[in-house]
Design a protein around this motif. Structure first.
Motif, PDB file in Angstrom:
ATOM      1  N   ILE A  75      24.914  45.904  -8.921  1.00 13.65           N
ATOM      2  CA  ILE A  75      24.767  45.816  -7.468  1.00 13.65           C
ATOM      3  C   ILE A  75      25.321  47.112  -6.889  1.00 13.65           C
ATOM      4  N   ALA A  76      24.424  47.926  -6.404  1.00 18.28           N
ATOM      5  CA  ALA A  76      24.825  49.218  -5.834  1.00 18.28           C
ATOM      6  C   ALA A  76      25.420  49.013  -4.447  1.00 18.28           C
ATOM      7  N   ALA A  77      26.190  49.984  -4.024  1.00 20.36           N
ATOM      8  CA  ALA A  77      26.766  49.943  -2.673  1.00 20.36           C
ATOM      9  C   ALA A  77      25.630  50.006  -1.652  1.00 20.36           C
ATOM     10  N   SER A  78      25.722  49.158  -0.647  1.00 19.39           N
ATOM     11  CA  SER A  78      24.693  49.140   0.394  1.00 19.39           C
ATOM     12  C   SER A  78      25.108  50.043   1.547  1.00 19.39           C
ATOM     13  N   LYS A  79      24.169  50.293   2.432  1.00 16.93           N
ATOM     14  CA  LYS A  79      24.503  51.098   3.611  1.00 16.93           C
ATOM     15  C   LYS A  79      25.553  50.387   4.453  1.00 16.93           C
ATOM     16  N   TRP A  80      25.501  49.042   4.499  1.00 12.89           N
ATOM     17  CA  TRP A  80      26.498  48.275   5.252  1.00 12.89           C
ATOM     18  C   TRP A  80      27.864  48.372   4.592  1.00 12.89           C
ATOM     19  N   GLY A  81      27.881  48.380   3.262  1.00 14.45           N
ATOM     20  CA  GLY A  81      29.143  48.523   2.540  1.00 14.45           C
ATOM     21  C   GLY A  81      29.776  49.879   2.783  1.00 14.45           C
ATOM     22  N   LYS A  82      28.939  50.904   2.839  1.00 14.48           N
ATOM     23  CA  LYS A  82      29.452  52.260   3.107  1.00 14.48           C
ATOM     24  C   LYS A  82      29.960  52.380   4.542  1.00 14.48           C
ATOM     25  N   LEU A  83      29.210  51.800   5.484  1.00 16.05           N
ATOM     26  CA  LEU A  83      29.644  51.810   6.877  1.00 16.05           C
ATOM     27  C   LEU A  83      30.950  51.035   7.032  1.00 16.05           C
ATOM     28  N   LYS A  84      31.062  49.922   6.324  1.00 13.52           N
ATOM     29  CA  LYS A  84      32.279  49.113   6.340  1.00 13.52           C
ATOM     30  C   LYS A  84      33.476  49.946   5.925  1.00 13.52           C
ATOM     31  N   THR A  85      33.317  50.726   4.878  1.00  7.73           N
ATOM     32  CA  THR A  85      34.411  51.562   4.387  1.00  7.73           C
ATOM     33  C   THR A  85      34.848  52.573   5.442  1.00  7.73           C
ATOM     34  N   VAL A  86      33.885  53.234   6.066  1.00  3.78           N
ATOM     35  CA  VAL A  86      34.204  54.239   7.088  1.00  3.78           C
ATOM     36  C   VAL A  86      34.939  53.592   8.268  1.00  3.78           C
ATOM     37  N   ILE A  87      34.438  52.448   8.732  1.00  3.77           N
ATOM     38  CA  ILE A  87      35.065  51.791   9.878  1.00  3.77           C
ATOM     39  C   ILE A  87      36.457  51.276   9.518  1.00  3.77           C
ATOM     40  N   GLN A  88      36.621  50.757   8.300  1.00  2.41           N
ATOM     41  CA  GLN A  88      37.951  50.321   7.866  1.00  2.41           C
ATOM     42  C   GLN A  88      38.928  51.494   7.852  1.00  2.41           C
ATOM     43  N   ILE A  89      38.487  52.630   7.364  1.00  2.82           N
ATOM     44  CA  ILE A  89      39.358  53.813   7.301  1.00  2.82           C
ATOM     45  C   ILE A  89      39.756  54.247   8.721  1.00  2.82           C
ATOM     46  N   ILE A 149      32.080  44.191  10.805  1.00  4.89           N
ATOM     47  CA  ILE A 149      31.218  44.852   9.804  1.00  4.89           C
ATOM     48  C   ILE A 149      31.613  44.451   8.391  1.00  4.89           C
ATOM     49  N   THR A 150      32.891  44.172   8.162  1.00  3.16           N
ATOM     50  CA  THR A 150      33.345  43.714   6.842  1.00  3.16           C
ATOM     51  C   THR A 150      32.712  42.368   6.515  1.00  3.16           C
ATOM     52  N   LEU A 151      32.769  41.439   7.461  1.00  2.00           N
ATOM     53  CA  LEU A 151      32.176  40.121   7.224  1.00  2.00           C
ATOM     54  C   LEU A 151      30.658  40.214   7.097  1.00  2.00           C
ATOM     55  N   PHE A 152      30.023  41.006   7.957  1.00  7.11           N
ATOM     56  CA  PHE A 152      28.565  41.139   7.884  1.00  7.11           C
ATOM     57  C   PHE A 152      28.138  41.772   6.555  1.00  7.11           C
ATOM     58  N   SER A 153      28.836  42.826   6.142  1.00  9.62           N
ATOM     59  CA  SER A 153      28.437  43.483   4.884  1.00  9.62           C
ATOM     60  C   SER A 153      28.654  42.546   3.697  1.00  9.62           C
ATOM     61  N   GLY A 154      29.699  41.728   3.759  1.00 11.38           N
ATOM     62  CA  GLY A 154      29.909  40.738   2.696  1.00 11.38           C
ATOM     63  C   GLY A 154      28.769  39.737   2.652  1.00 11.38           C
ATOM     64  N   TYR A 155      28.383  39.239   3.832  1.00  8.60           N
ATOM     65  CA  TYR A 155      27.244  38.325   3.916  1.00  8.60           C
ATOM     66  C   TYR A 155      25.989  38.995   3.359  1.00  8.60           C
ATOM     67  N   ASP A 156      25.767  40.253   3.732  1.00  8.60           N
ATOM     68  CA  ASP A 156      24.591  40.995   3.294  1.00  8.60           C
ATOM     69  C   ASP A 156      24.524  41.101   1.771  1.00  8.60           C
ATOM     70  N   TYR A 157      25.674  41.403   1.142  1.00  4.75           N
ATOM     71  CA  TYR A 157      25.703  41.487  -0.324  1.00  4.75           C
ATOM     72  C   TYR A 157      25.305  40.160  -0.956  1.00  4.75           C
ATOM     73  N   PHE A 158      25.845  39.062  -0.442  1.00  3.24           N
ATOM     74  CA  PHE A 158      25.548  37.751  -1.024  1.00  3.24           C
ATOM     75  C   PHE A 158      24.116  37.317  -0.724  1.00  3.24           C
ATOM     76  N   ALA A 159      23.632  37.588   0.484  1.00  3.28           N
ATOM     77  CA  ALA A 159      22.262  37.198   0.838  1.00  3.28           C
ATOM     78  C   ALA A 159      21.238  37.937  -0.019  1.00  3.28           C
ATOM     79  N   LYS A 160      21.465  39.224  -0.229  1.00  3.34           N
ATOM     80  CA  LYS A 160      20.503  40.018  -1.003  1.00  3.34           C
ATOM     81  C   LYS A 160      20.636  39.813  -2.506  1.00  3.34           C
ATOM     82  N   ASN A 161      21.733  39.234  -2.937  1.00  2.00           N
ATOM     83  CA  ASN A 161      21.961  39.073  -4.376  1.00  2.00           C
ATOM     84  C   ASN A 161      22.223  37.622  -4.760  1.00  2.00           C
ATOM     85  N   LYS A 162      21.687  36.696  -3.965  1.00  2.00           N
ATOM     86  CA  LYS A 162      21.914  35.278  -4.248  1.00  2.00           C
ATOM     87  C   LYS A 162      21.316  34.844  -5.585  1.00  2.00           C
TER      88      LYS A 162
END
Length: 190
Positions: free
Chosen positions: A127-141, A172-185
């Motif tokens: 499971i590669a990093a998604s654009k939402w996961g990358k955005l999540k990292t930037v916003i968390q930082i 964005i953390t919660l949304f990106s988590g949802y996105d990972y699970f939705a796309k990889n269910k």
């Protein structure tokens, strides 16, 4: 050991250094501007955190550019990210600059997505990093940095930037988590 992995290891070794300057009250002095106060050790911790966080993109870029992607790097890179963010979030809770529930939500999402990735690897998938996961990292930082420096310079104009940044990070953390699970269910077999 190749250069990208050395950079990733350096990020891991910087975690306790950030913690040291953030949590130990060194007598370096305090920056006081009107009613605003921040210790110089907190400023140093923030600068080290920024340095460590910036190596995340650097190690990946070098690994891809020079074709130095390794299994060790695939393991260490996300581990280093999670260690750095989690350690600082927990420290900010200790410093009473962040509510515990925020740290728990963010760290829980990190564990959940890591678990999903581990299940995928066990099934021969990546499971590669998604654009939402990358955005999540930037916003968390950004959110973490704003808390580490106590909302400087926004404090002076009465803008609660760090509060906005934390809420953006949570959303964005919660949304990106949802996105990972939705796309990889398909990875999870119920």
């Amino acid at each position: 050991m190749n250069l990208p992995n050395k950079i990733t290891l350096a990020r891991i070794f910087l975690v306790p250094v950030v913690m040291l300057f953030l949590l130990v009250r060194f007598d370096f002095g305090v920056l006081v501007i009107g009613t605003f106060k921040i210790t110089y050790s907190e400023i140093i911790a923030t600068l080290i955190f920024i340095l460590a966080a910036s190596t995340d993109g650097l190690d990946g870029y070098i690994a891809r550019k020079r074709k130095l992607i390794t299994n060790l790097g695939k393991f260490l890179d996300p581990l280093a990210d999670k260690l750095l963010i989690s350690a600082v979030l927990i420290s900010l809770v200790e410093m009473q600059r962040l509510d515990a529930w925020v740290a728990i939500l963010i760290i829980s999402r990190e564990f959940a997505v890591t678990g999903l990735r581990m299940v995928a690897v066990a099934e021969g998938q990546v499971i590669a990093a998604s654009k939402w996961g990358k955005l999540k990292t930037v916003i968390q930082i950004i959110a973490v940095c704003s808390l580490m420096i106590n909302n400087f310079p926004f404090y002076f104009i009465g803008l609660p930037f760090s509060t906005f940044a934390v809420w953006a990070a949570v959303i964005i953390t919660l949304f990106s988590g949802y996105d990972y699970f939705a796309k990889n269910k398909h990875v999870i077999n119920f």
